[in-house]
Design a protein around this motif. Structure first.
Motif, PDB file in Angstrom:
ATOM      1  N   ILE A   1       2.975  15.257  -7.629  1.00 44.38           N
ATOM      2  CA  ILE A   1       3.249  15.418  -6.196  1.00 44.38           C
ATOM      3  C   ILE A   1       4.391  14.497  -5.810  1.00 44.38           C
ATOM      4  N   ASP A   2       5.522  15.089  -5.494  1.00 37.38           N
ATOM      5  CA  ASP A   2       6.768  14.375  -5.230  1.00 37.38           C
ATOM      6  C   ASP A   2       7.005  14.349  -3.718  1.00 37.38           C
ATOM      7  N   GLN A   3       6.866  13.182  -3.104  1.00 38.62           N
ATOM      8  CA  GLN A   3       7.022  13.034  -1.659  1.00 38.62           C
ATOM      9  C   GLN A   3       8.323  12.293  -1.340  1.00 38.62           C
ATOM     10  N   CYS A   4       8.948  12.692  -0.261  1.00 35.40           N
ATOM     11  CA  CYS A   4      10.127  11.973   0.216  1.00 35.40           C
ATOM     12  C   CYS A   4       9.720  10.805   1.100  1.00 35.40           C
ATOM     13  N   VAL A   5       8.771  11.034   2.011  1.00 34.32           N
ATOM     14  CA  VAL A   5       8.344  10.003   2.960  1.00 34.32           C
ATOM     15  C   VAL A   5       6.874   9.654   2.762  1.00 34.32           C
ATOM     16  N   GLY A   6       5.993  10.642   2.855  1.00 33.74           N
ATOM     17  CA  GLY A   6       4.570  10.395   2.614  1.00 33.74           C
ATOM     18  C   GLY A   6       3.907   9.569   3.693  1.00 33.74           C
ATOM     19  N   ASP A   7       4.218   9.853   4.973  1.00 36.18           N
ATOM     20  CA  ASP A   7       3.580   9.067   6.038  1.00 36.18           C
ATOM     21  C   ASP A   7       2.985   9.925   7.144  1.00 36.18           C
ATOM     22  N   THR A   8       2.895  11.257   6.924  1.00 34.52           N
ATOM     23  CA  THR A   8       2.428  12.143   7.994  1.00 34.52           C
ATOM     24  C   THR A   8       1.233  12.972   7.535  1.00 34.52           C
ATOM     25  N   ILE A   9       1.437  13.831   6.547  1.00 34.17           N
ATOM     26  CA  ILE A   9       0.322  14.427   5.806  1.00 34.17           C
ATOM     27  C   ILE A   9       0.661  14.247   4.339  1.00 34.17           C
ATOM     28  N   CYS A  10       0.384  15.229   3.500  1.00 31.45           N
ATOM     29  CA  CYS A  10       0.483  15.092   2.053  1.00 31.45           C
ATOM     30  C   CYS A  10      -0.437  13.932   1.615  1.00 31.45           C
TER      31      CYS A  10
ATOM     32  N   GLU B   1      15.209  12.638  -1.019  1.00 31.78           N
ATOM     33  CA  GLU B   1      15.052  11.762  -2.183  1.00 31.78           C
ATOM     34  C   GLU B   1      13.589  11.412  -2.439  1.00 31.78           C
ATOM     35  N   THR B   2      13.171  11.406  -3.682  1.00 36.27           N
ATOM     36  CA  THR B   2      11.811  11.013  -4.053  1.00 36.27           C
ATOM     37  C   THR B   2      11.551   9.567  -3.604  1.00 36.27           C
ATOM     38  N   GLY B   3      10.485   9.374  -2.813  1.00 40.30           N
ATOM     39  CA  GLY B   3      10.172   8.029  -2.332  1.00 40.30           C
ATOM     40  C   GLY B   3      11.306   7.409  -1.543  1.00 40.30           C
ATOM     41  N   GLY B   4      12.101   8.237  -0.888  1.00 39.02           N
ATOM     42  CA  GLY B   4      13.306   7.753  -0.225  1.00 39.02           C
ATOM     43  C   GLY B   4      13.046   6.735   0.861  1.00 39.02           C
ATOM     44  N   TYR B   5      12.037   6.997   1.688  1.00 42.60           N
ATOM     45  CA  TYR B   5      11.789   6.071   2.793  1.00 42.60           C
ATOM     46  C   TYR B   5      11.204   4.750   2.302  1.00 42.60           C
ATOM     47  N   LEU B   6      10.450   4.792   1.214  1.00 34.43           N
ATOM     48  CA  LEU B   6       9.941   3.556   0.617  1.00 34.43           C
ATOM     49  C   LEU B   6      11.105   2.695   0.130  1.00 34.43           C
ATOM     50  N   ARG B   7      12.056   3.333  -0.548  1.00 38.28           N
ATOM     51  CA  ARG B   7      13.230   2.575  -1.008  1.00 38.28           C
ATOM     52  C   ARG B   7      14.002   2.000   0.170  1.00 38.28           C
ATOM     53  N   TYR B   8      14.260   2.821   1.168  1.00 42.03           N
ATOM     54  CA  TYR B   8      15.003   2.388   2.349  1.00 42.03           C
ATOM     55  C   TYR B   8      14.291   1.231   3.050  1.00 42.03           C
TER      56      TYR B   8
ATOM     57  N   ASN C   1      15.556  17.274   6.497  1.00 44.59           N
ATOM     58  CA  ASN C   1      15.368  18.030   5.264  1.00 44.59           C
ATOM     59  C   ASN C   1      14.236  17.444   4.419  1.00 44.59           C
ATOM     60  N   GLY C   2      14.241  16.120   4.243  1.00 46.71           N
ATOM     61  CA  GLY C   2      13.231  15.476   3.409  1.00 46.71           C
ATOM     62  C   GLY C   2      11.846  15.512   4.009  1.00 46.71           C
ATOM     63  N   HIS C   3      11.742  15.207   5.299  1.00 53.57           N
ATOM     64  CA  HIS C   3      10.448  15.253   5.983  1.00 53.57           C
ATOM     65  C   HIS C   3       9.861  16.661   5.916  1.00 53.57           C
ATOM     66  N   LEU C   4      10.643  17.637   6.357  1.00 51.44           N
ATOM     67  CA  LEU C   4      10.131  19.013   6.441  1.00 51.44           C
ATOM     68  C   LEU C   4       9.687  19.524   5.079  1.00 51.44           C
ATOM     69  N   SER C   5      10.396  19.121   4.024  1.00 50.89           N
ATOM     70  CA  SER C   5      10.098  19.640   2.685  1.00 50.89           C
ATOM     71  C   SER C   5       8.693  19.322   2.221  1.00 50.89           C
ATOM     72  N   GLU C   6       8.119  18.206   2.680  1.00 51.59           N
ATOM     73  CA  GLU C   6       6.806  17.811   2.169  1.00 51.59           C
ATOM     74  C   GLU C   6       5.646  18.303   3.030  1.00 51.59           C
TER      75      GLU C   6
ATOM     76  N   ALA D   1       0.827  -1.209   0.000  1.00 47.83           N
ATOM     77  CA  ALA D   1       0.000   0.000   0.000  1.00 47.83           C
ATOM     78  C   ALA D   1       0.860   1.257   0.000  1.00 47.83           C
ATOM     79  N   TYR D   2       1.971   1.188   0.729  1.00 44.78           N
ATOM     80  CA  TYR D   2       2.868   2.340   0.797  1.00 44.78           C
ATOM     81  C   TYR D   2       3.383   2.724  -0.590  1.00 44.78           C
ATOM     82  N   ALA D   3       3.657   1.729  -1.422  1.00 47.62           N
ATOM     83  CA  ALA D   3       4.123   2.008  -2.784  1.00 47.62           C
ATOM     84  C   ALA D   3       3.097   2.828  -3.562  1.00 47.62           C
ATOM     85  N   ASP D   4       1.803   2.543  -3.346  1.00 44.20           N
ATOM     86  CA  ASP D   4       0.757   3.333  -4.008  1.00 44.20           C
ATOM     87  C   ASP D   4       0.674   4.749  -3.448  1.00 44.20           C
ATOM     88  N   ASP D   5       0.989   4.914  -2.153  1.00 46.84           N
ATOM     89  CA  ASP D   5       1.003   6.249  -1.549  1.00 46.84           C
ATOM     90  C   ASP D   5       2.009   7.163  -2.245  1.00 46.84           C
TER      91      ASP D   5
END
Length: 488
Positions: free
Chosen positions: A104-113, A282-289, A252-257, A91-95
């Motif tokens: 819409i380019d998210q680094c993490v995508g787990d808080t808002i956005c 990084e785009t989708g950085g936490y998903l990759r990690y 940096n990544g979290h705050l940016s989104e 599901a996270y991959a779809d987020d």
């Protein structure tokens, strides 16, 4: 002391191991029971084997049980810790993937956005199931410690609708304080005294003292800009410090989104981020990690199991709040930390119903928040934008109201900076359809969403994002680790 701690989502193996060893660093806690529960029998078996090995190696009387029956794990528990990821990486991959189609380019995508809001929609029905079970079978005075994101939404739902004594826990404040202490040349983070307050992932160091000496904005900016590493990795964060006058806890990544200014155009994204590690933007950085970490753990499990044979070292106890809270509640040794709770006057210029993150003290009487804090106006305004999105998102999740869900996404700062209302309406339809298996409250809305998608004329694009990296193979990870070891 003898009591029971239940860990929901215990299949988050690395984090569960950290919480377990932290708690067992408290001498009085050797004779307690840990009840592990998860939807994955495979992950449960792995983490139980690791914890059993720790217990055996340290000759402890600690009991560890594991079951996929959540109510069984919760029965009689005094403390319940949640670290679940509803929908997993699928599901996270779809987020991440679907919002990219709309720019819409998210680094993490787990808080808002867009991603964080949909993550909340998946989590909240499950959180309410946890709360029902806690009320029915856990200890009468059970405390629910939520580590799962989206922190504010989950905690809001558990308190307001789950009717359970809940505190949300995060480590962003500690990490931010460690950075500040480092750039100021402190020998230890303990030399830094601070007041940090706001909402989860948007907390602000509004007062800083190093060995009793006040630290102002200009000195802090100069210290970060002179640092050989942070000056490159935290460019966006430093820019916010210059403009707001205070430093944010978030990377940096979290705050940016969470802001509408830095990730709305591809050329701006690359200007403000740093690619030395995923967390810097990084785009989708936490998903990759997360994907790489899961694959690595599965492959290297024997080594993790072997490492569990080492003695527990209390000197290596982490600064995660859970063990320190339990120690304070049970032994009356006072602990000061930063906790996510309902505001109710703690922060004077944020709404009463908001879930705020702010300083508090814990002893046998509970968590006692330091009240009467006023945020700088720019910080309050930024927090308010997120709070309004969180409130609508929680209400939408409870009611299964897809129209309110769309309005919540529309009002998200970054989404609003990038997408039109027509694009948002279609994107939410697409995300709800794709994630329907984890969104039972929207089952009634899925057929109409599919129908709208079949007739939509809103254009999308296949876009990897401004700064996407491919998931590395185990072989690549192993080679990189070996190279770092050799270089070090």
């Amino acid at each position: 002391m003898s009591f029971k701690i239940a860990i929901i989502g215990a299949g988050s193996v690395g984090f569960t191991k950290k919480l377990f060893t932290d708690i067992l660093c408290v001498p009085e806690f050797k004779d307690i029971e840990f009840a592990l529960t998860d939807v994955s029998e495979h992950n449960l078996s792995m983490i139980k084997a690791i914890l059993d090995r720790i217990v055996e190696a340290n000759k402890l009387p600690t009991r560890v049980t594991a079951t996929t029956n959540r109510r069984e794990a919760l029965e009689g528990a005094r403390y319940i810790i949640s670290c679940v990821r509803v929908g997993g990486l699928e599901a996270y991959a779809d987020d991440i993937r679907i919002p990219l189609k709309y720019g819409i380019d998210q680094c993490v995508g787990d808080t808002i956005c867009a991603g964080g809001i949909l993550y909340g929609q998946r989590n909240i029905p499950v959180i309410l199931d946890f709360c029902r079970d806690i009320r029915e079978v856990a200890d009468t005075n059970a405390k629910f410690l939520n580590y799962a994101n989206p922190m504010a939404m989950n905690t809001w739902a558990a308190i307001e609708y789950g009717k359970v004594d809940t505190v949300g826990l995060c480590h962003g404040v500690q990490h931010g304080a460690e950075q500040i202490a480092e750039v100021l040349g402190a020998k230890s983070p303990r030399e830094l005294d601070y007041v940090c307050s706001g909402i989860n992932h948007q907390t602000w160091f509004i007062e800083l003292r190093l060995n009793g000496r006040p630290i102002g904005k200009d000195e802090l900016v100069a210290a970060f800009e002179a640092h050989p590493v942070y000056s490159k990795q935290e460019k966006l964060r430093i820019d916010v410090l210059k403009r707001f006058g205070v430093y944010s806890t978030e990377s940096n990544g979290h705050l940016s989104e969470y802001l509408p200014w830095y990730r709305k155009r591809p050329d701006e994204i690359t200007r403000w981020i740093d690619m030395s590690d995923w967390i810097h933007g990084e785009t989708g950085g936490y998903l990759r990690y997360s994907t790489e970490t899961r694959n690595w753990f599965e492959t290297e499990y024997p080594q993790f199991l072997e490492a569990a044979s080492k003695p527990i070292d209390p000197a290596k106890r982490s600064n995660e709040h859970a063990s320190h809270i339990l120690e304070a509640l049970e032994t009356n040794r006072v602990y000061r930390g930063h906790f996510n709770v309902r505001n109710e006057g703690v922060i004077t210029n944020l709404p009463q119903d908001a879930i705020i993150e702010s300083p508090g003290f814990v002893d046998r009487f509970g968590i006692n928040m330091a009240a009467g804090i006023t945020l700088p106006e720019a910080c309050a305004a930024t927090c308010m934008a997120s709070i309004n999105v969180q409130r609508m998102s929680v209400y939408a999740a409870i009611a299964g109201d897809i129209d309110l869900l769309k309005l919540a996404v529309l009002h998200d700062p970054l989404v609003g900076a990038v997408s039109t209302p027509e694009e948002v309406w279609q994107m939410v339809d697409e995300m709800v359809v794709a994630e329907a298996a984890w969104l039972p409250q929207y089952a009634h809305a899925v057929p109409a969403a599919k129908e709208r998608l079949s007739k939509s004329k809103v254009k999308t694009r296949e876009w990897a994002g401004a700064a996407r990296r491919n998931v590395r193979s185990i072989e690549e990870l192993r080679a990189e680790k070996a190279a770092l070891k050799q270089a070090g």
